[in-house]
Design an enzyme around this catalytic site. Structure first.
Site, PDB file in Angstrom:
ATOM      1  N   CYS A  80      64.404-100.527 -35.049  1.00  0.00           N
ATOM      2  CA  CYS A  80      64.034-100.510 -36.450  1.00  0.00           C
ATOM      3  C   CYS A  80      65.068-101.309 -37.252  1.00  0.00           C
ATOM      4  O   CYS A  80      66.269-101.176 -37.033  1.00  0.00           O
ATOM      5  CB  CYS A  80      63.938 -99.110 -37.048  1.00  0.00           C
ATOM      6  SG  CYS A  80      62.668 -98.099 -36.298  1.00  0.00           S
ATOM      7  N   ARG A 108      64.581-106.289 -34.133  1.00  0.00           N
ATOM      8  CA  ARG A 108      64.940-104.901 -33.873  1.00  0.00           C
ATOM      9  C   ARG A 108      63.725-104.011 -33.637  1.00  0.00           C
ATOM     10  O   ARG A 108      63.857-102.854 -33.243  1.00  0.00           O
ATOM     11  CB  ARG A 108      65.742-104.333 -35.060  1.00  0.00           C
ATOM     12  CG  ARG A 108      67.021-105.083 -35.321  1.00  0.00           C
ATOM     13  CD  ARG A 108      67.750-104.482 -36.487  1.00  0.00           C
ATOM     14  NE  ARG A 108      68.157-103.122 -36.209  1.00  0.00           N
ATOM     15  CZ  ARG A 108      69.293-102.777 -35.626  1.00  0.00           C
ATOM     16  NH1 ARG A 108      70.152-103.710 -35.278  1.00  0.00           N
ATOM     17  NH2 ARG A 108      69.576-101.522 -35.405  1.00  0.00           N
ATOM     18  N   TRP A 140      60.290 -99.910 -34.753  1.00  0.00           N
ATOM     19  CA  TRP A 140      60.070 -99.739 -33.315  1.00  0.00           C
ATOM     20  C   TRP A 140      59.712 -98.264 -33.164  1.00  0.00           C
ATOM     21  O   TRP A 140      60.543 -97.385 -33.375  1.00  0.00           O
ATOM     22  CB  TRP A 140      61.343-100.078 -32.525  1.00  0.00           C
ATOM     23  CG  TRP A 140      61.124-100.073 -31.041  1.00  0.00           C
ATOM     24  CD1 TRP A 140      60.619-101.092 -30.280  1.00  0.00           C
ATOM     25  CD2 TRP A 140      61.421 -99.013 -30.125  1.00  0.00           C
ATOM     26  NE1 TRP A 140      60.573-100.725 -28.958  1.00  0.00           N
ATOM     27  CE2 TRP A 140      61.062 -99.458 -28.839  1.00  0.00           C
ATOM     28  CE3 TRP A 140      61.953 -97.733 -30.259  1.00  0.00           C
ATOM     29  CZ2 TRP A 140      61.220 -98.673 -27.692  1.00  0.00           C
ATOM     30  CZ3 TRP A 140      62.100 -96.949 -29.127  1.00  0.00           C
ATOM     31  CH2 TRP A 140      61.740 -97.417 -27.858  1.00  0.00           C
ATOM     32  N   ASN A 159      66.078 -95.516 -39.433  1.00  0.00           N
ATOM     33  CA  ASN A 159      66.251 -96.017 -38.067  1.00  0.00           C
ATOM     34  C   ASN A 159      66.920 -94.901 -37.288  1.00  0.00           C
ATOM     35  O   ASN A 159      67.958 -94.398 -37.709  1.00  0.00           O
ATOM     36  CB  ASN A 159      67.140 -97.267 -38.104  1.00  0.00           C
ATOM     37  CG  ASN A 159      67.620 -97.687 -36.724  1.00  0.00           C
ATOM     38  OD1 ASN A 159      66.944 -97.445 -35.737  1.00  0.00           O
ATOM     39  ND2 ASN A 159      68.774 -98.319 -36.660  1.00  0.00           N
ATOM     40  N   GLY A 160      66.326 -94.492 -36.157  1.00  0.00           N
ATOM     41  CA  GLY A 160      66.932 -93.423 -35.349  1.00  0.00           C
ATOM     42  C   GLY A 160      65.940 -92.303 -35.110  1.00  0.00           C
ATOM     43  O   GLY A 160      64.725 -92.510 -35.201  1.00  0.00           O
ATOM     44  N   GLU A 162      69.258-109.884 -12.517  1.00  0.00           N
ATOM     45  CA  GLU A 162      69.080-110.381 -13.883  1.00  0.00           C
ATOM     46  C   GLU A 162      67.873-111.328 -13.970  1.00  0.00           C
ATOM     47  O   GLU A 162      67.100-111.272 -14.931  1.00  0.00           O
ATOM     48  CB  GLU A 162      70.373-111.088 -14.338  1.00  0.00           C
ATOM     49  CG  GLU A 162      70.310-111.790 -15.677  1.00  0.00           C
ATOM     50  CD  GLU A 162      70.075-110.861 -16.874  1.00  0.00           C
ATOM     51  OE1 GLU A 162      70.086-109.640 -16.705  1.00  0.00           O
ATOM     52  OE2 GLU A 162      69.828-111.406 -17.971  1.00  0.00           O
ATOM     53  N   LYS A 199      64.719-110.684 -16.480  1.00  0.00           N
ATOM     54  CA  LYS A 199      64.269-111.667 -17.475  1.00  0.00           C
ATOM     55  C   LYS A 199      62.779-111.941 -17.310  1.00  0.00           C
ATOM     56  O   LYS A 199      62.037-112.022 -18.272  1.00  0.00           O
ATOM     57  CB  LYS A 199      65.029-113.000 -17.325  1.00  0.00           C
ATOM     58  CG  LYS A 199      66.450-113.031 -17.824  1.00  0.00           C
ATOM     59  CD  LYS A 199      66.611-113.098 -19.333  1.00  0.00           C
ATOM     60  CE  LYS A 199      66.785-111.729 -19.914  1.00  0.00           C
ATOM     61  NZ  LYS A 199      68.095-111.165 -19.911  1.00  0.00           N
ATOM     62  N   GLU A 252      60.572-108.868 -18.461  1.00  0.00           N
ATOM     63  CA  GLU A 252      60.484-108.599 -19.898  1.00  0.00           C
ATOM     64  C   GLU A 252      59.808-109.731 -20.667  1.00  0.00           C
ATOM     65  O   GLU A 252      59.190-109.499 -21.694  1.00  0.00           O
ATOM     66  CB  GLU A 252      61.848-108.253 -20.494  1.00  0.00           C
ATOM     67  CG  GLU A 252      62.852-109.364 -20.505  1.00  0.00           C
ATOM     68  CD  GLU A 252      64.202-108.956 -21.101  1.00  0.00           C
ATOM     69  OE1 GLU A 252      64.231-108.145 -22.017  1.00  0.00           O
ATOM     70  OE2 GLU A 252      65.224-109.480 -20.618  1.00  0.00           O
ATOM     71  N   HIS A 293      65.555-104.487   5.470  1.00  0.00           N
ATOM     72  CA  HIS A 293      65.456-103.025   5.446  1.00  0.00           C
ATOM     73  C   HIS A 293      64.240-102.559   4.643  1.00  0.00           C
ATOM     74  O   HIS A 293      64.178-101.392   4.254  1.00  0.00           O
ATOM     75  CB  HIS A 293      66.742-102.420   4.870  1.00  0.00           C
ATOM     76  CG  HIS A 293      67.949-102.729   5.703  1.00  0.00           C
ATOM     77  ND1 HIS A 293      68.133-102.210   6.962  1.00  0.00           N
ATOM     78  CD2 HIS A 293      68.998-103.550   5.474  1.00  0.00           C
ATOM     79  CE1 HIS A 293      69.273-102.677   7.464  1.00  0.00           C
ATOM     80  NE2 HIS A 293      69.815-103.505   6.584  1.00  0.00           N
ATOM     81  N   LYS A 321      65.527-105.257 -29.795  1.00  0.00           N
ATOM     82  CA  LYS A 321      66.826-105.823 -29.417  1.00  0.00           C
ATOM     83  C   LYS A 321      67.928-104.782 -29.344  1.00  0.00           C
ATOM     84  O   LYS A 321      68.660-104.708 -28.381  1.00  0.00           O
ATOM     85  CB  LYS A 321      67.199-106.890 -30.453  1.00  0.00           C
ATOM     86  CG  LYS A 321      68.508-107.588 -30.193  1.00  0.00           C
ATOM     87  CD  LYS A 321      68.321-108.670 -29.173  1.00  0.00           C
ATOM     88  CE  LYS A 321      69.593-109.374 -28.797  1.00  0.00           C
ATOM     89  NZ  LYS A 321      69.478-109.979 -27.471  1.00  0.00           N
TER      90      LYS A 321
HETATM   91  C1  F6R Z   1      67.614-107.728 -21.634  1.00  0.00           C
HETATM   92  C2  F6R Z   1      68.373-107.137 -22.715  1.00  0.00           C
HETATM   93  C3  F6R Z   1      68.740-105.699 -22.614  1.00  0.00           C
HETATM   94  C4  F6R Z   1      70.159-105.458 -23.163  1.00  0.00           C
HETATM   95  C5  F6R Z   1      70.464-103.957 -23.190  1.00  0.00           C
HETATM   96  C6  F6R Z   1      71.878-103.655 -23.668  1.00  0.00           C
HETATM   97  O1  F6R Z   1      67.358-109.075 -21.861  1.00  0.00           O
HETATM   98  O2  F6R Z   1      68.682-107.778 -23.679  1.00  0.00           O
HETATM   99  O3  F6R Z   1      68.623-105.235 -21.311  1.00  0.00           O
HETATM  100  O4  F6R Z   1      71.074-106.137 -22.367  1.00  0.00           O
HETATM  101  O5  F6R Z   1      69.547-103.302 -24.040  1.00  0.00           O
HETATM  102  O6  F6R Z   1      72.078-104.123 -24.977  1.00  0.00           O
HETATM  103  P1  F6R Z   1      73.547-104.266 -25.573  1.00  0.00           P
HETATM  104  O7  F6R Z   1      74.239-105.335 -24.805  1.00  0.00           O
HETATM  105  O8  F6R Z   1      73.343-104.611 -27.005  1.00  0.00           O
HETATM  106  O9  F6R Z   1      74.215-102.930 -25.389  1.00  0.00           O
END
Ligand code: F6R
Length: 610
Positions: free
Chosen positions: A2, A27, A73, A99-100, A482, A486, A489, A505, A605
């Site tokens: 949010c 966000r 969100w 937010n929260g 990773e 990527k 998502e 395995h 985010k």
């Molecule tokens: C994936 C991504 C998330 C963040 C995770 C931690 O692309 O961006 O997996 O890495 O939510 O976020 P931070 O680094 O802000 O604690």
């Protein structure tokens, strides 16, 4: 999660509010809404879906000079018009955005309903609007006093902003375990979840502590604690410029951020070796404490967790301290075997991730010292840590993390070098040599990005695939994880990362004719790592896989259908380079499949709920 923005000043408030929401949409983008404070009544508009839906619904906006805005969100209540913020009291004169999560909202709701309040949404937030309304009357129309009393009744995490039609140019905010910053303008003031919302108007910001209540008017700011005691504003200068939070000619923020990586890595490294000693930002830990360390535990989530997995290899090698890497969301439910001789490294781009913050507090309760690796100045995680090293990636707006990962890896490497040096495991000359190799990374990243077009073209050929597997060994393994994250998502493709040795395995059963497998080939012959990875390539190829190898220049690759070359560096530094083609692969797949690159479905985010 949010985004929240508030404005009071001479401008027509809708403009800075909508602009602010655009910058905060990363966000959360389930709905958006604004409340403008006109005298005697509020103008409120809110819509499910992205900000664009709100903008087209807005039509003629009254020319008023203060208001609040929200991009959501969803947690409590689906993403509908009714559940969109702001939420109002019975008289429709008081508006709240949040937010929260208000954990005790159902208890408050029952109490308020029996006192005659009518609820219109399924959200936890609406109970705050009704509660504040009653408390404001009790305090003779003083919204700040009402907020102070309301907060004492709330459990959970929250940033709240409230405005009332009788005092339209006054906005009250509060934060607990969730971000809120104040922007100080000339005859105008702002509040927002993130400085990006108001950076176009002012570079002067004020940070807020836990449970601090802030009241702004166009010409004043007042901060108090829950007892009403005045707190002197802690002002700081924002170092990012407005352009950093814009696309700058790129089609997506993610692509721009991929291309910013050489600079981000250079900025994180620059000036870190002073008189042959690695320099961190704030280190409230003595040399004796660092020498006495017996264990390191890294806590982080998502991409930051993968940076932590990479860090383990380097820190154990250079500082000779055992390193455990834990998902922050799991760590806090354990009785960890940690004490004052444990250093916990909390990695977080935003500095606000609730799981990481809670794990940090759990670690501190067990006596451990905490060092934060963070990209956001003055955010909660570094503020609550004993030491911090900032990554200088600049604002990361795309939901999928790219430049944060690379800068987190190099920052943890600096920590490894520093600890190795302090504990006498690395000589100054060795530190200098590794640091110098790191300084070569930005130019090597430039080289990768200059020659990325054939990879983009190749990626488009895989756009109709539904499964992609990633393989790596040693530091290549976290990078395989990773790469898979990527792709999941961004392109909504089933993707998994495996350690090359684990293939036999179980996972090898997934391979069938044509399955794309991306293999990260190690840079070293040490432990026969390169040969073992090349054997893995042969094994999957024999079962029909279509192999794309990511390999350093000069290494002969047999069995791969396609080879993507990256410049050569030492094995430990290879992840910084190898991650980039995987980011580009995921980006291009998303574009080819028509998904929303910068705002993938269901994500946000900054994850400020547990
Ligand atoms: C994936 C991504 C998330 C963040 C995770 C931690 O692309 O961006 O997996 O890495 O939510 O976020 P931070 O680094 O802000 O604690």
């Amino acid at each position: 999660m949010c985004g929240i923005v508030g404005y009071t000043g001479p401008q027509s408030a809708a403009t800075p509010l909508i602009e602010g929401l655009r910058r905060l949409e990363y966000r959360g983008y389930d709905s958006a809404g604004i409340a403008l404070g006109t005298s005697n009544k509020l103008f409120v508009e809110k819509r499910a879906g992205k900000l664009a839906n709100l903008e087209s619904a807005l039509g003629q906006v009254p020319e008023v000079h203060s208001g609040i805005g929200h991009t959501r969100w969803a947690t409590h209540g689906g993403p509908t018009d009714r559940n969109a913020h702001p939420h109002l009291d019975n008289e429709q004169k008081l508006a709240v955005i949040h937010n929260g999560i208000i954990e005790n909202y159902s208890e408050l709701k029952a109490e308020l309903q029996s006192a005659g309040h009518t609820f219109h949404s399924e959200t936890d937030t609406e109970s705050v609007a009704h509660l504040l309304s009653d408390l404001r009357k009790k305090h003779g129309g003083d919204l700040t006093a009402a907020m102070r009393e309301a907060v004492k009744r709330l459990r959970g995490s929250f940033t709240l902003l409230a405005v009332h039609a009788d005092t339209p140019d006054l906005i009250v905010g509060v934060r607990r375990n969730s971000p809120l910053v104040v922007g100080l303008g000339d005859g105008e003031n702002f509040m927002a979840s993130d400085v990006a919302a108001f950076i176009e108007y002012t570079k002067r910001a004020v940070e807020l502590g836990q449970d601090e209540i802030v009241t702004i008017t166009p010409n004043s700011i007042s901060i108090t604690d829950l007892s009403g005691k005045e707190i002197t504003p802690r002002e700081y200068q924002i170092t990012w410029d407005a352009a950093a939070a814009q696309k700058g000619g790129f089609t997506h923020f993610m692509l721009k951020e991929i291309f910013e990586q050489p600079k981000a890595v250079a900025d994180t490294l620059i000036g870190r070796l002073i008189k042959e000693v690695i320099a961190l930002d704030e280190l409230k830990l003595s040399e004796a404490e660092l020498k006495g360390l017996q264990k390191i535990v890294v806590i982080a989530c998502g991409t930051a967790f993968h940076a932590g997995l990479v860090a383990k290899y380097a820190i154990e090698k250079w500082a000779k301290i055992p390193v455990e890497v834990e998902l922050a969301s799991e760590f806090r439910y354990r009785d960890p075997l940690i004490d004052k001789n444990t250093l916990v490294i909390a990695i977080s781009q935003s500095g606000e991730t609730m799981d990481t913050l809670m794990a940090l507090r759990h670690a501190k309760e067990h006596g451990a010292k905490v060092l934060a690796v963070c990209n956001t100045n003055s955010s909660t995680i570094p503020r609550e840590s004993d030491a911090v090293i900032y990554t200088h990636a600049g604002p990361e707006i795309a939901v999928a993390s790219t430049k944060a990962l690379l800068t987190q890896i190099v920052a943890t490497y600096l920590i490894g070098l520093y600890l190795g040096q302090v504990r006498g495991e690395l000589a100054s000359a060795e530190v200098k040599d590794i640091y110098n190799q790191m300084l070569e990374l930005p130019a090597k990243l430039e080289q990768i990005l200059e020659t990325v077009e054939p990879l983009r073209e190749l990626t488009r050929k895989f756009a109709d695939q539904n499964t992609v597997l990633f393989l790596g060994r040693h530091v290549g393994f976290p990078i395989a994880l990773e790469g898979a994250l990527k792709l999941k998502e961004l392109a909504y493709i089933h993707a998994e990362g495996f350690a090359g040795g684990e293939l036999k395995h179980g996972p090898i059963a997934l391979i069938e004719a044509g399955t794309p497998v991306i293999a990260i080939v190690p840079n070293t012959h040490e432990h026969g790592l390169d040969e073992k990875m090349l054997s893995n390539i042969q094994e999957v190829k024999a079962r029909g896989a279509n192999v794309i190898a990511i390999a350093s220049e000069g290494i002969e690759i047999l069995g791969a259908t396609h080879v993507i070359r990256i410049p050569s560096t030492s094995q430990l530094l290879q992840p910084v380079l190898a991650a980039v083609p995987l980011q580009v692969f995921a980006y291009e797949m998303a574009v080819a499949r028509g998904t929303d690159v910068d705002q993938p479905r269901n994500l946000a985010k900054s994850v400020t709920v547990e």
